[in-house]
Write a protein that holds these residues in place. Structure first.
Motif, PDB file in Angstrom:
ATOM      1  N   HIS A  60       4.482  -0.954  -3.376  1.00  0.00           N
ATOM      2  CA  HIS A  60       3.713   0.058  -2.345  1.00  0.00           C
ATOM      3  C   HIS A  60       3.830   1.336  -3.216  1.00  0.00           C
ATOM      4  CE1 HIS A  60       2.704   1.916   1.537  1.00  0.00           C
ATOM      5  NE2 HIS A  60       1.677   1.097   1.219  1.00  0.00           N
ATOM      6  N   CYS A  61       5.152   1.945  -3.587  1.00  0.00           N
ATOM      7  CA  CYS A  61       5.319   3.239  -4.054  1.00  0.00           C
ATOM      8  C   CYS A  61       6.073   3.076  -5.428  1.00  0.00           C
ATOM      9  CB  CYS A  61       6.550   3.889  -3.242  1.00  0.00           C
ATOM     10  SG  CYS A  61       8.129   3.158  -3.210  1.00  0.00           S
ATOM     11  N   ARG A  78      10.062   7.946   9.001  1.00  0.00           N
ATOM     12  CA  ARG A  78       9.750   8.906   7.891  1.00  0.00           C
ATOM     13  C   ARG A  78       8.156   9.420   7.973  1.00  0.00           C
ATOM     14  NH1 ARG A  78      13.822   8.552   3.287  1.00  0.00           N
ATOM     15  NH2 ARG A  78      12.622  10.068   2.512  1.00  0.00           N
ATOM     16  N   ASP A  79       7.844  10.505   7.689  1.00  0.00           N
ATOM     17  CA  ASP A  79       6.594  11.077   7.941  1.00  0.00           C
ATOM     18  C   ASP A  79       5.612  10.503   6.836  1.00  0.00           C
ATOM     19  OD1 ASP A  79       4.290  12.477   7.919  1.00  0.00           O
ATOM     20  OD2 ASP A  79       5.304  14.401   7.683  1.00  0.00           O
ATOM     21  N   GLN A  80       4.649   9.507   7.716  1.00  0.00           N
ATOM     22  CA  GLN A  80       3.675   8.768   6.714  1.00  0.00           C
ATOM     23  C   GLN A  80       2.672   9.540   6.271  1.00  0.00           C
ATOM     24  OE1 GLN A  80       4.407   5.232   6.573  1.00  0.00           O
ATOM     25  NE2 GLN A  80       6.103   5.611   7.851  1.00  0.00           N
ATOM     26  N   THR A  81       2.484  10.832   6.576  1.00  0.00           N
ATOM     27  CA  THR A  81       1.377  11.538   6.040  1.00  0.00           C
ATOM     28  C   THR A  81       1.695  12.319   4.641  1.00  0.00           C
ATOM     29  OG1 THR A  81       2.039  13.675   7.314  1.00  0.00           O
ATOM     30  CG2 THR A  81       0.650  12.051   8.492  1.00  0.00           C
ATOM     31  N   ILE A 130      -5.503   4.601  -4.792  1.00  0.00           N
ATOM     32  CA  ILE A 130      -5.737   3.452  -3.650  1.00  0.00           C
ATOM     33  C   ILE A 130      -4.940   3.929  -2.496  1.00  0.00           C
ATOM     34  CG2 ILE A 130      -5.496   0.961  -3.450  1.00  0.00           C
ATOM     35  CD1 ILE A 130      -5.941   0.588  -6.434  1.00  0.00           C
ATOM     36  N   ARG A 131      -3.619   4.271  -2.339  1.00  0.00           N
ATOM     37  CA  ARG A 131      -2.840   4.655  -1.477  1.00  0.00           C
ATOM     38  C   ARG A 131      -3.523   5.788  -0.685  1.00  0.00           C
ATOM     39  NH1 ARG A 131       3.346   5.567  -2.282  1.00  0.00           N
ATOM     40  NH2 ARG A 131       3.458   5.792  -0.294  1.00  0.00           N
ATOM     41  N   ILE A 132      -4.277   6.701  -1.366  1.00  0.00           N
ATOM     42  CA  ILE A 132      -4.864   7.829  -0.656  1.00  0.00           C
ATOM     43  C   ILE A 132      -5.883   7.436   0.196  1.00  0.00           C
ATOM     44  CG2 ILE A 132      -6.357   9.668  -0.918  1.00  0.00           C
ATOM     45  CD1 ILE A 132      -4.279  10.419  -3.441  1.00  0.00           C
ATOM     46  N   GLN A 133      -6.649   6.559  -0.413  1.00  0.00           N
ATOM     47  CA  GLN A 133      -7.902   6.032   0.516  1.00  0.00           C
ATOM     48  C   GLN A 133      -7.373   4.937   1.623  1.00  0.00           C
ATOM     49  OE1 GLN A 133     -10.109   3.568  -2.363  1.00  0.00           O
ATOM     50  NE2 GLN A 133     -10.625   5.176  -3.698  1.00  0.00           N
ATOM     51  N   ARG A 134      -6.437   4.204   1.335  1.00  0.00           N
ATOM     52  CA  ARG A 134      -6.078   3.174   2.478  1.00  0.00           C
ATOM     53  C   ARG A 134      -5.007   3.748   3.476  1.00  0.00           C
ATOM     54  NH1 ARG A 134      -4.930  -2.159  -1.151  1.00  0.00           N
ATOM     55  NH2 ARG A 134      -7.001  -2.154  -2.025  1.00  0.00           N
ATOM     56  N   GLU A 135      -4.135   4.848   3.140  1.00  0.00           N
ATOM     57  CA  GLU A 135      -2.847   5.358   4.127  1.00  0.00           C
ATOM     58  C   GLU A 135      -3.402   6.689   4.852  1.00  0.00           C
ATOM     59  OE1 GLU A 135       0.601   5.141   2.234  1.00  0.00           O
ATOM     60  OE2 GLU A 135      -0.044   3.331   1.206  1.00  0.00           O
ATOM     61  N   PRO A 136      -2.936   6.766   5.893  1.00  0.00           N
ATOM     62  CA  PRO A 136      -3.091   8.237   6.701  1.00  0.00           C
ATOM     63  C   PRO A 136      -2.731   9.532   6.119  1.00  0.00           C
ATOM     64  CG  PRO A 136      -1.517   6.961   7.675  1.00  0.00           C
ATOM     65  CD  PRO A 136      -1.774   6.230   6.574  1.00  0.00           C
ATOM     66  N   ILE A 137      -2.721   9.575   4.540  1.00  0.00           N
ATOM     67  CA  ILE A 137      -2.038  10.663   3.738  1.00  0.00           C
ATOM     68  C   ILE A 137      -2.850  11.978   3.989  1.00  0.00           C
ATOM     69  CG2 ILE A 137      -1.319  11.359   1.572  1.00  0.00           C
ATOM     70  CD1 ILE A 137      -1.100   8.348   0.863  1.00  0.00           C
ATOM     71  N   GLU A 138      -2.049  12.956   4.419  1.00  0.00           N
ATOM     72  CA  GLU A 138      -2.726  14.364   4.432  1.00  0.00           C
ATOM     73  C   GLU A 138      -2.271  15.115   3.329  1.00  0.00           C
ATOM     74  OE1 GLU A 138      -1.578  15.753   8.338  1.00  0.00           O
ATOM     75  OE2 GLU A 138      -2.647  13.754   9.227  1.00  0.00           O
ATOM     76  N   GLU A 139      -0.881  14.963   2.623  1.00  0.00           N
ATOM     77  CA  GLU A 139      -0.472  15.879   1.587  1.00  0.00           C
ATOM     78  C   GLU A 139       0.129  15.084   0.568  1.00  0.00           C
ATOM     79  OE1 GLU A 139       2.380  18.963   3.015  1.00  0.00           O
ATOM     80  OE2 GLU A 139       2.702  19.759   0.913  1.00  0.00           O
ATOM     81  N   ILE A 140      -0.310  15.440  -0.674  1.00  0.00           N
ATOM     82  CA  ILE A 140       0.529  15.113  -1.792  1.00  0.00           C
ATOM     83  C   ILE A 140       1.181  16.252  -2.460  1.00  0.00           C
ATOM     84  CG2 ILE A 140      -0.126  13.885  -4.324  1.00  0.00           C
ATOM     85  CD1 ILE A 140      -0.868  11.880  -2.174  1.00  0.00           C
ATOM     86  N   ILE A 141       2.505  15.868  -2.686  1.00  0.00           N
ATOM     87  CA  ILE A 141       3.319  16.794  -3.283  1.00  0.00           C
ATOM     88  C   ILE A 141       3.732  16.464  -4.770  1.00  0.00           C
ATOM     89  CG2 ILE A 141       5.502  17.926  -2.938  1.00  0.00           C
ATOM     90  CD1 ILE A 141       5.528  17.281  -0.078  1.00  0.00           C
ATOM     91  N   LEU A 142       3.155  16.839  -5.743  1.00  0.00           N
ATOM     92  CA  LEU A 142       3.279  16.810  -6.860  1.00  0.00           C
ATOM     93  C   LEU A 142       4.729  17.452  -7.339  1.00  0.00           C
ATOM     94  CD1 LEU A 142      -0.148  17.512  -8.149  1.00  0.00           C
ATOM     95  CD2 LEU A 142       0.966  15.145  -7.756  1.00  0.00           C
ATOM     96  N   ALA A 143       5.707  16.269  -7.664  1.00  0.00           N
ATOM     97  CA  ALA A 143       6.800  16.909  -8.039  1.00  0.00           C
ATOM     98  C   ALA A 143       7.345  16.060  -9.375  1.00  0.00           C
ATOM     99  CB  ALA A 143       8.110  16.243  -7.092  1.00  0.00           C
ATOM    100  N   THR A 144       6.001  16.099 -10.374  1.00  0.00           N
ATOM    101  CA  THR A 144       6.591  15.738 -11.711  1.00  0.00           C
ATOM    102  C   THR A 144       7.501  17.078 -12.284  1.00  0.00           C
ATOM    103  OG1 THR A 144       4.534  16.855 -12.434  1.00  0.00           O
ATOM    104  CG2 THR A 144       4.572  14.257 -12.086  1.00  0.00           C
TER     105      THR A 144
END
Lengths: 199, 199
Positions: A60-61, A78-81, A130-144
């Motif tokens: 998954h992750c 955990r916050d699923q969004t 694919i995860r963004i399409q399928r899951e209720p994600i509201e924010e992507i935090i880029l921590a590269t």
């Protein structure tokens, strides 16, 4: 080196293949292991085998885990969004230690690096989309990582995600805590000014 | 660190026990092994086990060996009247590489160090004295390290052997080849003057 028994030279050779361990360190470690109690060497050999046999990547992750999906992905509190995108499993550890973040993760397993021949297709970027399409994600935090490769990877991913209507953020850049202003490099200082806040 | 699977934290812990490897390097190595091909980790684990199972100490000179007595002790073409006394098996290797010496060895497995609680009885000194009585030894070359512990050990052994009528020598001290005179420390320079030779 006819005086060096084959098992000894083989262990030196195997240890030399590890990153950051040269022939001298490998010799030193080999002779240390030769003299150390048998229990210790056996525990080390077993730990190496176990890590390969028992540790898998979460489907998954893509973090390391003993069970699939991993404990973070299955933690209902955990916050699923929110999904924090990192380069390596070690980055997940560092962020968990800070106890500031309570969302999910996505481990890319590297960063885009033309020099090393690592392109976007070598990373878990498609899996993130694919995860963004399928899951209720509201924010992507880029921590590269805040270096050339990490920045390039973050920009590449941001471009792909923004059209999807998901909020994309990047960890703040600035002066590290406990650091000394006079030793900060120009780029860090410039970013610290850019990101200054009202008190 | 609940997110860190037990086999991973255990390998980090085992690697951290090796000399010169801290928790950060141990983590880095662990994640390297996690990602490396299974063959490589297996070869490393096997090499660690093999070295403990197959390598023994020669009951004669205490160097590491697969067969007892070792290949050096049983080599009839070597000069049986000379014994070079070293601290570690690695020192034997270094001397063999130089291809200058053709006698036997005696490995002490350490040097006298009151700070670390290592006394003469912890080293293979008694075993050396027994060899001097039993074997046709004419010269003992003390090749312990040119530092405080090595010097103390050499002096201690010399005092014990001289009465036995055996010639006792110590490796020359001086400027290392390829070194730069201006960077040589005072003690090395002083010894280089003391030991100067007619050309």
């Amino acid at each position: 080196m006819k005086t060096l028994a084959e098992p000894v030279s083989r262990l030196i050779e195997e240890l030399s293949r590890l990153p950051g361990i040269g022939p001298k360190t490998a010799s030193r470690l080999t002779f240390y292991l030769l003299r150390s109690p048998k229990d210790q060497s056996e525990a080390l050999a077993k730990a190496i085998m176990d890590v390969k046999q028992k540790i898998i990547f979460c489907s998954h992750c893509y973090n390391i885990t003993e069970s699939d999906p991993c404990l973070i992905c299955t933690a209902s509190q955990r916050d699923q969004t929110k999904v924090c995108v990192v380069e390596e499993p070690l980055d997940v550890l560092a962020i968990e230690r800070a106890q500031q973040y309570n969302g999910l993760y996505h481990v890319l397993h590297g960063a885009i690096s033309p020099v090393e021949g690592i392109g976007p297709e070598d990373l878990k970027i498609r899996e993130l989309l694919i995860r963004i399409q399928r899951e209720p994600i509201e924010e992507i935090i880029l921590a590269t990582n805040p270096n050339l490769e990490g920045e390039a990877t973050a920009m590449y991913i941001a471009k792909l995600i923004v059209p999807a209507g998901v909020r994309v953020t990047r960890l703040a850049r600035g002066l590290p805590m406990g650091g000394d202003l006079e030793y900060a490099d120009e780029i860090t200082l410039a970013r610290a000014f850019e990101g200054r806040r009202d008190m």
